[in-house]
Design an enzyme around this catalytic site. Sequence first.
Site, short mmCIF file in Angstrom:
data_model
loop_
_atom_site.label_atom_id
_atom_site.label_comp_id
_atom_site.label_asym_id
_atom_site.label_seq_id
_atom_site.Cartn_x
_atom_site.Cartn_y
_atom_site.Cartn_z
N ILE A 155 5.43 3.82 17.97
CA ILE A 155 4.59 4.91 17.45
C ILE A 155 3.24 4.83 18.15
CG2 ILE A 155 3.72 6.05 15.38
CD1 ILE A 155 5.59 4.38 13.72
N LYS A 207 10.09 -7.57 10.04
CA LYS A 207 10.82 -6.31 9.94
C LYS A 207 12.27 -6.54 9.50
CE LYS A 207 7.39 -3.69 10.81
NZ LYS A 207 6.96 -2.65 9.86
N ASP A 244 -6.25 -3.75 -1.16
CA ASP A 244 -5.53 -4.70 -0.34
C ASP A 244 -4.16 -4.93 -0.96
OD1 ASP A 244 -4.56 -6.68 1.23
OD2 ASP A 244 -5.97 -8.23 0.54
N ARG A 290 -6.81 -0.27 3.43
CA ARG A 290 -7.99 -1.09 3.15
C ARG A 290 -9.29 -0.38 3.54
NH1 ARG A 290 -6.23 -6.56 5.81
NH2 ARG A 290 -5.30 -4.97 7.11
N TYR A 322 6.63 -10.73 14.80
CA TYR A 322 6.76 -9.38 14.24
C TYR A 322 8.19 -9.10 13.75
CZ TYR A 322 6.49 -4.24 14.19
OH TYR A 322 6.53 -2.92 13.83
#
Length: 278
Positions: free
Chosen positions: A172, A143, A44, A15, A139
Site C-alpha cells: 500500500i 501478520k 493507544d 494515536r 513483520y
Amino acid sequence: MLLVKRGANVTIVARNETKLKEAAEEIRAFQVSRDQKVIYISADCASPSGTKEAIKKASDEHNGQIPYHVFLCAGQSLPGMFIEQDPSVFERNMNINYLGSVYTAHESARLMAENGVHGSITFVSSVLGFFGLVGYSQYVPTKYAIRGLADSLRNELKAYGINVHCYFPATILTPGYDEENKTKPNITKEIEGTDEGQTPEVCAQKMLDGLDRGEYFIASDPLGWIFRSSCSGLAPGNNIISDTILSLVGWVALPIWRTYADYLVKASSKQNNKTKTH
Ligand SMILES: *[C@@H]1O[C@H](CO)[C@@H](O)[C@H](O)[C@H]1NC(C)=O
Ligand SMILES: *[C@@H]1O[C@H](CO)[C@@H](O)[C@H](O)[C@H]1NC(C)=O
Ligand SMILES: *[C@@H]1O[C@H](CO)[C@@H](O)[C@H](O)[C@H]1NC(C)=O
Ligand SMILES: *[C@@H]1O[C@H](CO)[C@@H](O)[C@H](O)[C@H]1NC(C)=O
C-alpha cells in the site's frame, strides 16, 4: 471515506491527534446526510485500557450505539536483516500489529455479544500473512498471528452472530511505505521486483468489494489471490472454480518463485563475502 459515502457514521482511531483531525476533516467532505457523524479519537490501542476507553468514547459519541462494523488496520513494518536488527523491534511490531488488533477485537466482540449486536470484525493482515521473505522477520509473524486470530474467531464468534473477515492487501502506497523503503534491504527490493503497490483508496475499495461479496479471506491482487487459494488452511474459499484454478497456478508457480528467491539470497551472500575478503 468509502464508508462515509455509503452513509455510515464513522469513528477513526489512531494515536496522532493532528493527523486524525486532518483525516476526519477530509472524509467529512464525503458525507451524504446531515445527521451523519464522523468523529476521531486519539488512543493507544496497543494497550487494553486504551482500547476500552476508545470504544467507550466511540459509543458515547454515537448515542450509545456500539460500533457495528470494526476495521482493524493499524500496523507498521520496519524491514531489515534478522541478525542486524535490534531485538526490541520484534516486541514493538508485535505490540502494534498484533496486540492492537487482538485487544480491539476482544473489547468489540465482548460488547457486541453482550448487547446482541450482530456486527462484523475485519482484520487487516497482508499478503505477507501467507509467506515469509528475507528482510521481513519482524513483520511476517505479526501478520500470521492476525490470520490465526481471525481463523479462530471466524469459528468462535458465530456463537454470537458476529461475522469475521480478514484482508490481505499487497503493497500500500502510504507514508509508512516510504519509511519502510528506507530500511528495506536491497535483496528484499530485488525479490519484490515489480510490485508497484496500490493507493490506499484502491486497497480500501477492494476490501469493501470483498466484504460485499461476503468473502472471509479477501485479497487485493493476483499474487494475493494465488496465495489465498494455495495457503488458506481451514478457511472457507470464495469460489470453488476460480479457487481451484488459482491453487493449480500456485502449485506450479510458487515453488519456482521460491527457488528464484532462494537463488537471489544465496547469490547476494556470495557477493557480500567477496567484497569482505577483498
Ligand atoms: C448516525 O447517527 C445519527 C445520529 O446519532 C442517527 O440518527 C443515524 O441513524 C445514524 N446512522 C446510521 C447509519 O446508523
Ligand atoms: C503527529 O503528526 C504530525 C504531522 O505528521 C507530526 O508533525 C507530529 O510530530 C506527530 N505527533 C506525534 C506526537 O507523533
Ligand atoms: C525506494 O528506495 C530506492 C533506493 O534504495 C529508490 O530507488 C526508490 O525510488 C524508492 N522507492 C520508493 C517508492 O520510494
Ligand atoms: C543498496 O543499493 C543502493 C543502490 O541502489 C546502494 O547505494 C546501497 O549502498 C546498497 N546498500 C547495501 C547495504 O548494499
